[in-house]
Design an enzyme around this catalytic site. Sequence first.
Site, mmCIF file in Angstrom:
data_model
loop_
_atom_site.group_PDB
_atom_site.id
_atom_site.type_symbol
_atom_site.label_atom_id
_atom_site.label_comp_id
_atom_site.label_asym_id
_atom_site.label_seq_id
_atom_site.Cartn_x
_atom_site.Cartn_y
_atom_site.Cartn_z
ATOM 1 C CB THR A 56 1.180 -0.117 -2.274
ATOM 2 O OG1 THR A 56 0.591 1.298 -1.813
ATOM 3 C CG2 THR A 56 0.314 -0.746 -3.225
ATOM 4 C CD GLU A 143 0.401 3.934 -5.460
ATOM 5 O OE1 GLU A 143 -0.298 3.853 -4.434
ATOM 6 O OE2 GLU A 143 -0.231 4.049 -6.478
#
Length: 214
Positions: A56, A143
Amino acid sequence: MVFESTPPEISIPQSLSSTRPLIVGPPSPSLPYPIRLQGPVMRGFGRGGKDLGCPTANLPDDAVDGMLLDGVKNSKNSTDRVPEGKDGVGTGVYYGYARVYPPESAGSEAEASRFKEEDKVVLPMVMSLGWNPFYKNERLTAEIHILHSFASDFYGYQMKALVLGYIRPELDYTTREGLIQDINTDKRVALNCLDRPGYSVFAGDEFFDSIPTA
């Protein structure tokens, strides 16, 4: 086209969540979408790629503050909140598009070898916004997992994200395997949702044309 089988470059295992719908939301974005985010990619917890196979890119707190419903940032007990509203969104999993902008040094031979032209375009993404109860986060994070295989990390690079829809609430998983199964389903749902004309048009949104300033 709806992906009835595994989409390219994304491995979708048989999932406990196989009964989930593979397309969610209206035919085109409605309020509060689209939501525009931008900022430098921050170093996160380092577990997305290592533990979950889902690396992420994290945005700084101030980049996402404006998209949150009142009270969400300071309360972990937000699972009963509506997922979206005219004035913002709550925790959960979302889909949209993102683009990474390498610094001017990307023109150098060394940088060009690791960040290629296909890495610089607008790409589909899935965003987890919340406390990630499986890992007991102490602060709310945004994220973003870009559905593309980058050759290397891009910490410090500027990124823009266009959030277009909501997939599901944030859940507290009893096993890592269950979390991974739902993450893979999230990827599939995001691709199917973005394939609709009302959403695919945003891949060419003028928001992505200008390079964000540091």
